[in-house]
Scaffold this motif. Structure first.
Motif, PDB file in Angstrom:
ATOM      1  N   HIS A 130       0.750  -1.302   0.028  1.00  0.00           N
ATOM      2  CA  HIS A 130       0.019  -0.061  -0.131  1.00  0.00           C
ATOM      3  C   HIS A 130       0.754   1.112  -0.044  1.00  0.00           C
ATOM      4  O   HIS A 130       1.743   1.326   0.821  1.00  0.00           O
ATOM      5  CB  HIS A 130      -0.909   0.119   1.373  1.00  0.00           C
ATOM      6  CG  HIS A 130      -1.564  -1.162   1.341  1.00  0.00           C
ATOM      7  ND1 HIS A 130      -2.758  -1.549   0.730  1.00  0.00           N
ATOM      8  CD2 HIS A 130      -1.376  -2.354   2.275  1.00  0.00           C
ATOM      9  CE1 HIS A 130      -3.301  -2.822   0.977  1.00  0.00           C
ATOM     10  NE2 HIS A 130      -2.470  -3.358   2.053  1.00  0.00           N
ATOM     11  N   PRO A 131       0.240   2.388  -0.740  1.00  0.00           N
ATOM     12  CA  PRO A 131       1.239   3.510  -0.849  1.00  0.00           C
ATOM     13  C   PRO A 131       1.347   4.224   0.602  1.00  0.00           C
ATOM     14  O   PRO A 131       2.246   5.095   0.634  1.00  0.00           O
ATOM     15  CB  PRO A 131       0.586   4.610  -1.744  1.00  0.00           C
ATOM     16  CG  PRO A 131      -0.784   3.723  -2.307  1.00  0.00           C
ATOM     17  CD  PRO A 131      -0.532   2.477  -1.651  1.00  0.00           C
ATOM     18  N   PHE A 132       0.512   3.900   1.584  1.00  0.00           N
ATOM     19  CA  PHE A 132       0.716   4.475   2.712  1.00  0.00           C
ATOM     20  C   PHE A 132       1.825   3.802   3.510  1.00  0.00           C
ATOM     21  O   PHE A 132       2.221   4.535   4.632  1.00  0.00           O
ATOM     22  CB  PHE A 132      -0.506   4.752   3.541  1.00  0.00           C
ATOM     23  CG  PHE A 132      -1.176   3.364   4.049  1.00  0.00           C
ATOM     24  CD1 PHE A 132      -0.641   2.565   4.912  1.00  0.00           C
ATOM     25  CD2 PHE A 132      -2.221   2.900   3.276  1.00  0.00           C
ATOM     26  CE1 PHE A 132      -1.229   1.317   5.324  1.00  0.00           C
ATOM     27  CE2 PHE A 132      -2.831   1.691   3.552  1.00  0.00           C
ATOM     28  CZ  PHE A 132      -2.108   1.083   4.855  1.00  0.00           C
ATOM     29  N   LEU A 133       2.441   2.802   3.310  1.00  0.00           N
ATOM     30  CA  LEU A 133       3.668   2.627   3.740  1.00  0.00           C
ATOM     31  C   LEU A 133       4.979   2.950   3.305  1.00  0.00           C
ATOM     32  O   LEU A 133       5.208   2.733   1.991  1.00  0.00           O
ATOM     33  CB  LEU A 133       3.629   0.707   3.630  1.00  0.00           C
ATOM     34  CG  LEU A 133       2.638   0.060   4.181  1.00  0.00           C
ATOM     35  CD1 LEU A 133       2.553  -1.429   3.997  1.00  0.00           C
ATOM     36  CD2 LEU A 133       2.464   0.271   5.835  1.00  0.00           C
ATOM     37  N   PRO A 134       5.487   3.729   4.169  1.00  0.00           N
ATOM     38  CA  PRO A 134       6.699   4.383   3.405  1.00  0.00           C
ATOM     39  C   PRO A 134       7.649   3.833   2.974  1.00  0.00           C
ATOM     40  O   PRO A 134       8.120   2.678   3.505  1.00  0.00           O
ATOM     41  CB  PRO A 134       7.278   5.173   4.775  1.00  0.00           C
ATOM     42  CG  PRO A 134       6.021   5.143   5.831  1.00  0.00           C
ATOM     43  CD  PRO A 134       5.535   3.912   5.527  1.00  0.00           C
ATOM     44  N   GLY A 135       7.990   3.979   1.735  1.00  0.00           N
ATOM     45  CA  GLY A 135       9.137   3.317   0.820  1.00  0.00           C
ATOM     46  C   GLY A 135       8.848   1.824   0.411  1.00  0.00           C
ATOM     47  O   GLY A 135       9.562   1.212  -0.400  1.00  0.00           O
TER      48      GLY A 135
END
Length: 167
Positions: A130-135
């Motif tokens: 998911h894009p909300f997981l940094p990196g």
């Protein structure tokens, strides 16, 4: 930093593994019900230890679990994806303790998992993130994964990725 030792989970380590994974999951995904144990974790020994198509690795440092990663047979639950039916696994449960992030633990865990997958005859690795997981997306792309699909759900925006095991 002390050396990191990566090795498969033993049957006597299942309880400690579940404690680590459930705590990591709760900290990364606070929106999920922390009392609900996911199906793969509820059947951990069967899925990861009792099957040639399952694998779960832990990273250890100074006698403590500092990371995890696993794979299990891909179950074709995402209809929009066209993944091979045979020799495809889903990479799951990559967690690294905050004190070890940025030190190459995730990369080392994945390299060890990939070696296990190749030895087991796996041809395709699938995962979603998911894009909300940094990196997370950039990390997997650096490991050779390509984006297959991004769901339009405004909260999760699940990003499906795959990679050939021989890459």
């Amino acid at each position: 930093m002390n050396a990191i030792d990566i090795r498969p989970v033993r049957s006597d380590q299942v309880a400690a593994t579940l404690d680590y994974v459930m705590a990591a999951r709760a900290s990364i995904f606070p929106q999920l019900d922390a009392t609900q144990v996911p199906h793969d974790l509820a059947r951990f020994a069967e899925v990861y230890l009792g099957s040639a198509q399952g694998c779960f690795l832990l990273a250890w440092q100074a006698g403590q679990i500092v990371g995890s990663i696993g794979y299990l047979p891909y179950d074709q639950r995402f209809n929009q994806l066209q993944l091979p039916l045979e020799a495809t696994v889903e990479v799951v449960r990559l967690f690294v303790s905050p004190s070890c992030r940025g030190a190459g633990v995730a990369k080392a865990l994945y390299a060890a998992l990939l070696a296990q997958a190749r030895a087991a005859g796996v041809r395709t690795l699938y995962l979603h993130t998911h894009p909300f997981l940094p990196g997370a997306i950039a990390f997997w792309q650096k490991q050779g994964f390509e984006v297959l699909d991004v769901e339009s759900d405004p909260i999760w925006q699940t990003t499906h990725m795959s990679c050939a095991a021989s890459s």
